[in-house]
Design an enzyme around this catalytic site. Structure first.
Site, PDB file in Angstrom:
ATOM      1  N   TYR A   1       0.826  -1.214   0.000  1.00  0.00           N
ATOM      2  CA  TYR A   1       0.000   0.000   0.000  1.00  0.00           C
ATOM      3  C   TYR A   1       0.859   1.263   0.000  1.00  0.00           C
ATOM      4  O   TYR A   1       0.490   2.285  -0.541  1.00  0.00           O
ATOM      5  CB  TYR A   1      -0.899  -0.016   1.243  1.00  0.00           C
ATOM      6  CG  TYR A   1      -1.853   1.136   1.338  1.00  0.00           C
ATOM      7  CD1 TYR A   1      -3.018   1.159   0.577  1.00  0.00           C
ATOM      8  CD2 TYR A   1      -1.598   2.212   2.190  1.00  0.00           C
ATOM      9  CE1 TYR A   1      -3.910   2.223   0.666  1.00  0.00           C
ATOM     10  CE2 TYR A   1      -2.480   3.275   2.286  1.00  0.00           C
ATOM     11  CZ  TYR A   1      -3.635   3.270   1.518  1.00  0.00           C
ATOM     12  OH  TYR A   1      -4.505   4.324   1.602  1.00  0.00           O
TER      13      TYR A   1
ATOM     14  N   GLU B   1      10.962  27.197 -10.994  1.00  0.00           N
ATOM     15  CA  GLU B   1       9.988  27.889 -11.856  1.00  0.00           C
ATOM     16  C   GLU B   1       8.766  28.346 -11.060  1.00  0.00           C
ATOM     17  O   GLU B   1       7.653  28.377 -11.571  1.00  0.00           O
ATOM     18  CB  GLU B   1       9.517  26.968 -12.984  1.00  0.00           C
ATOM     19  CG  GLU B   1      10.640  26.432 -13.820  1.00  0.00           C
ATOM     20  CD  GLU B   1      10.534  26.875 -15.274  1.00  0.00           C
ATOM     21  OE1 GLU B   1       9.479  27.361 -15.692  1.00  0.00           O
ATOM     22  OE2 GLU B   1      11.545  26.759 -15.970  1.00  0.00           O
TER      23      GLU B   1
ATOM     24  N   GLU C   1       7.351  28.428  -6.766  1.00  0.00           N
ATOM     25  CA  GLU C   1       6.958  27.479  -5.726  1.00  0.00           C
ATOM     26  C   GLU C   1       5.618  26.860  -6.138  1.00  0.00           C
ATOM     27  O   GLU C   1       4.758  27.511  -6.717  1.00  0.00           O
ATOM     28  CB  GLU C   1       6.851  28.254  -4.401  1.00  0.00           C
ATOM     29  CG  GLU C   1       6.967  27.416  -3.157  1.00  0.00           C
ATOM     30  CD  GLU C   1       5.655  26.797  -2.762  1.00  0.00           C
ATOM     31  OE1 GLU C   1       5.671  25.708  -2.172  1.00  0.00           O
ATOM     32  OE2 GLU C   1       4.609  27.410  -3.047  1.00  0.00           O
TER      33      GLU C   1
END
Lengths: 630, 630
Positions: free
Chosen positions: B299, B396, B398
């Site tokens: 999982y 480029e 946040e």
């Protein structure tokens, strides 16, 4: 001199941060920490810059610092001088977890192992350990360069019969020449990230090594002169009830690592968010607002500020309860109630260690991102701290692994629902079938606790019911335990733990006298509890605590409100938790709020460097240019 | 020779991993990558061990590797030889993002900036850049040691009037002596984590520096000989519609970084999870089962395996669409439809870059923890990769910042709901008021897409309605935008993006011919889509998509089932995505499944080290011992 902007934010607070600090940490603790810091500042060996050290440099400097602390004689048995011990621990942990690991693992954890499992015959060795005449280590984290003795857990075979796991203390090197003894090979594990590069974790190989019988740590068991194995433990479970306690010592310390991670993350990112200005309602640099003004930035950072404070309060309370328990163990008590106490301590520490360390690592990641590109520089310290704290999630057992200890103990209580009574009362709420959501009260923390009670109760029922079904379908115990983890036992352990954390902080607040301090701590706990609960929102719907979109939307609205209420208090709250700048060691997070001055000061150290390969580059470009002209 | 256990897992698969790889990546791409790898293997400069390099060593080796690639002539204009460009990019990105940054930022991004914004007068410089006779950089990431020219964006003041942001290309150093030109100071930014230590990010200071007029990148604007500013752009928005496209080039590359992070994380952790055995139904080492057998381990890891494959397919499709768009831009088209295309590309890249990079960094964290203590060793490469990928979240812009670009564009569409028609049709689903959940279909992906349509539609309505309320209450546009982010615009951008990702992968699958491959890819997409949707479960309840606990419980059950269905396919899926061992460079993740052999082989290199400070330690212990005896 502080930047005017940070002072402006400081003045927004409704309380005196020194009073809050004293209320949360205790005046004596604050004073003692300041003493340790002053001592460290006065010693050149503790000064540091932002250079990345090589493995060799790193370990040498850690050794020198360890030596200095030993020489100071500050490090003592925790039970003889608890206050000093905590002040030293916390300061060193914040300064550098590597140095702290070297000191405490040697002297405290491994020494304690020999002391607690050994007998009269190990007395001389214990004295030598305490006086730092030998360096003790443990097999799993063998100090590859410095260990003279190690504690090893191994299967004891006597007369062909396996008597199970036992502790041994074995000399591995001559403490004069540091040569390994015959049959023993010791090596290092190579490079590790962050402060752990400074810690000499190693591996060890025994081949036909003969150790004397005195190597066996023989409290409660021994081998008679005629080679027979004897034990005074009536059963394996009785033996275990003693060792369960030992395990929690380490976990309590690791919970504090999670708290410290949240402390660093919020201190650095919140202070930097005031220095850093971006955009504004009008164009022009002069109209740019500090990024802390953005609701999203607050939403990302303030929960970890609240976590730093709440985990501290919880951990401190837990240490008090734990000390009480340890005292009773050391007095030799062997009651049913104490064994219950031991189990409860184990359940809670196995849950709180994952919850605290996950929050800690998460906080450092979020803080780094919230600081943008500059957060990524080594001088922010956020990256190193992340590396430092990352393994806290697998120390003493991977987090998901040890969460099973909590759920196993809780599942064992299912049949006594209605009459659970444990020494710390952390499970009593499971006795009452909790009611569904009806309406919000005036106190968000009460609302959150009600929701947690419902959640934990129903997760316990669902997990137990799943386990039964699997068992009835013919699965063995191992399969059953593995198949009830996802969405069930994992969430159960977390819900139980978070309920206890919030509950204990709430109880702590009741006794805070100064009303301005109490008021702001209540805001902090409101945020912390809503932040934690919101993560369970989907499961609250699934378990049927509430239905309809309104409940979830209102919960989120309360969370946003709780975030907004922290804003005016945030800078003073940071001051109340922030370590001294010398310990903090972050160009972005200094208390004067002059992040950009510190960054540029550091940048200027790298002006006009011309590394030797630049000649090679110049020649290469010239060759390309000549070639192009032909 | 492979370990028997890993081969056993390989044989469980229902498909041929080579066929799947070819279907997903394209045969030519697979072949070209293998060629690049073979070339790199044959050059000693590309060989590496697990030692941590110093800043100086790191940069020198990156320089040497960059030189070798330039000499090979492999690096060409992407639009003239797209297949080769992608094969080289991907291989270098996987090998070392630092080397790749040095190559592509210089030659591609900065060169492209001069080419796209420059005119005839910059032709000679463009040729020199393409031929690697000069080293071009950009101000924000100035290559502190090697740059000879930089692209600078600055406010252009003419005759006292500010004409706004313009591009300039400025020579900063003599390419022979590498001395900086008068008025220019260049410095380094100091240490950075991971591969970025090898990249010489710097800072630059201009003081009374005079550059010639030709420095102005004057496509569409210029200064006349008599000093007047002229522009051929009719409006700021027309100018912007050109630059919007340029921004997406970088973002598309960063989406691939997210994909690559998921690829490494799942490859290393899943292979190691077969080598690592812990506990079992019966006691004894021989009964211990590989940790991959634990449902919780599956999982934790399989969703990132599915993400590696699905993000790749999405990104590849996006690159194709983007190339089509760029071709039209380069042909000089100026239609309303193209401007709409540009906006849609911008909205999707601004959403997909955060979604992909968050998943990437998350996957490396989860993989490290799922590998336990050994994951923490430098030789696992998981830590370095995390450091390498961490800044992809702030590159480029946040992530949360650029997500606003997506929601802003979507919010702009609110008034045209019912008639939205964009070139890539990613927003068309918003035209129809989607229905609530009624029942599950036989296809989980269809169910997930329905849920996303509902989610995105309602988040758009809620966000727009909140914005209106805030506006009517007197808030300015800046405040409104900031106050609608938390729980609203952020979730909207993510829901829109994830819907598009899943939708595009689903469409890609329709064209896969081999039924065994198609079948397993469908399982992969089932998992990916359920995994993503489950994270929005609380918001699905809040927006009213479903009510009652059953829906959520069933969604989670489907997710657990989707995880379980991947298990027999997992090892072959890993083989289909894993880079060559030489590129992978992980002691835990090698394709032979012999993790512990590789770890011990590395450990043995550090046998019986005696660093110089051990003498100091021996003396110290002796002194303590003598002192104790007195």
């Amino acid at each position: 001199m502080s930047a005017p902007l940070i002072d402006k934010y400081r003045k927004m607070a409704t309380f005196d941060w020194r009073k809050l600090k004293a209320a949360v940490e205790g005046e004596e603790h604050v004073r003692l920490k300041a003493e340790v810091v002053a001592k460290m500042k006065s010693e050149p060996i503790f000064h540091r810059d932002y250079r990345v050290l090589s493995r060799e440099e790193h370990r040498e400097v850690v050794h020198q610092r360890w030596k200095k602390i030993v020489e100071w004689g500050l490090f003592k048995d925790p039970y003889s001088d608890l206050e000093n011990f905590h002040a030293l621990t916390e300061t060193l942990e914040a300064y550098d977890q590597g140095t702290s690991a070297r000191l405490f693992l040697h002297g405290n954890v491994f020494g304690a192992a020999v002391k607690s499992m050994g007998t009269e015959r190990h007395k001389e060795l214990v004295e030598k350990i305490e006086n730092n005449e030998v360096c003790i280590s443990i097999r799993d984290s063998a100090h590859s360069h410095s260990a003279t003795h190690v504690v090893v857990y191994a299967q004891l075979h006597v007369d062909g019969k396996n008597e199970g796991l036992h502790g041994f203390v074995i000399q591995v090197r001559c403490p004069r020449s540091f040569q390994t003894l015959p049959g023993i090979t010791i090596g290092d594990m190579g490079s590790k990230p962050g402060c752990w590069q400074g810690v000499e974790n190693g591996w060890m190989e025994f081949k036909n090594h003969r150790a004397p019988l005195s190597a066996l740590l023989n409290k409660g068991c021994d081998i008679t002169p005629d080679g027979k194995y004897v034990t005074s433990f009536k059963s394996a479970s009785e033996k275990q009830s003693v060792s369960l306690g030992t395990l929690s010592v380490g976990r309590l310390g690791i919970i504090a690592k999670g708290m410290m991670a949240c402390t660093f993350a919020s201190t650095i990112a919140i202070r930097y968010s005031v220095a850093r200005r971006q955009f504004g309602p009008e164009k022009g640099v002069e109209n740019e607002v500090p990024v802390l003004e953005y609701p999203l930035q607050q939403y990302r950072l303030f929960p970890y500020l609240s976590a730093a404070i709440c985990i501290r309060i919880f951990q401190k309370t837990f240490v008090e309860r734990f000390t009480e328990y340890m005292m009773r163990v050391m007095m030799g008590e062997k009651s049913e109630e104490l064994s219950e106490f031991s189990k409860e301590v184990h359940a809670l520490s196995s849950g709180a260690k994952p919850v605290a360390t996950w929050l800690g690592v998460e906080s450092l990641g979020e803080a780094r991102k919230a600081c943008g590109g500059h957060g990524f520089l080594h001088m922010s310290r956020l990256n190193t701290l992340r590396d430092d704290n990352d393994p806290s999630q697998t120390f003493e057992g991977e987090n998901f692994m040890i969460l099973q200890q909590t759920s196993n103990i809780l599942l064992g209580k299912v049949r006594s629902l209605g009459s659970i009574d444990t020494p710390m009362s952390t499970m009593s709420f499971l006795n009452k079938n909790p009611s569904k959501f009806s309406s919000w009260s005036s106190n968000p923390v009460d609302d959150v606790l009600s929701a947690y009670r419902y959640l934990a109760y129903h997760l316990l029922q669902m997990t137990a019911s799943d386990a039964n079904k699997l068992k009835n379908s013919g699965k063995n115990a191992f399969e059953v335990r593995n198949e009830i983890q996802v969405h069930r036992a994992v969430n159960l352990s977390i819900a139980y733990t978070e309920h206890t954390m919030i509950d204990w902080v709430q109880k702590f607040l009741e006794d805070v006298e100064d009303s301005t301090v109490k008021n702001v701590l209540q805001k902090v706990l409101n945020l912390f509890s809503l932040f934690l609960l919101e993560r369970h929102l989907a499961t609250l719907y699934i378990t049927g605590y509430a239905s309809g979109g309104k409940f979830g939307e209102e919960l989120r609205e309360k969370l946003r409100l709780a975030v907004a209420e922290i804003k005016p208090e945030s800078m003073a709250l940071v001051d109340s938790i922030a370590p001294d700048d010398f310990i903090l060691h972050s160009a972005l997070g200094a208390s004067d709020g002059r992040a950009y001055d510190h960054i540029m000061e550091e940048f200027r150290k790298y002006t006009n460097e011309q590394p030797r390969w630049v000649c090679d580059l110049a020649q290469f470009l010239q060759k390309r240019s000549q070639h192009a002209k032909l």
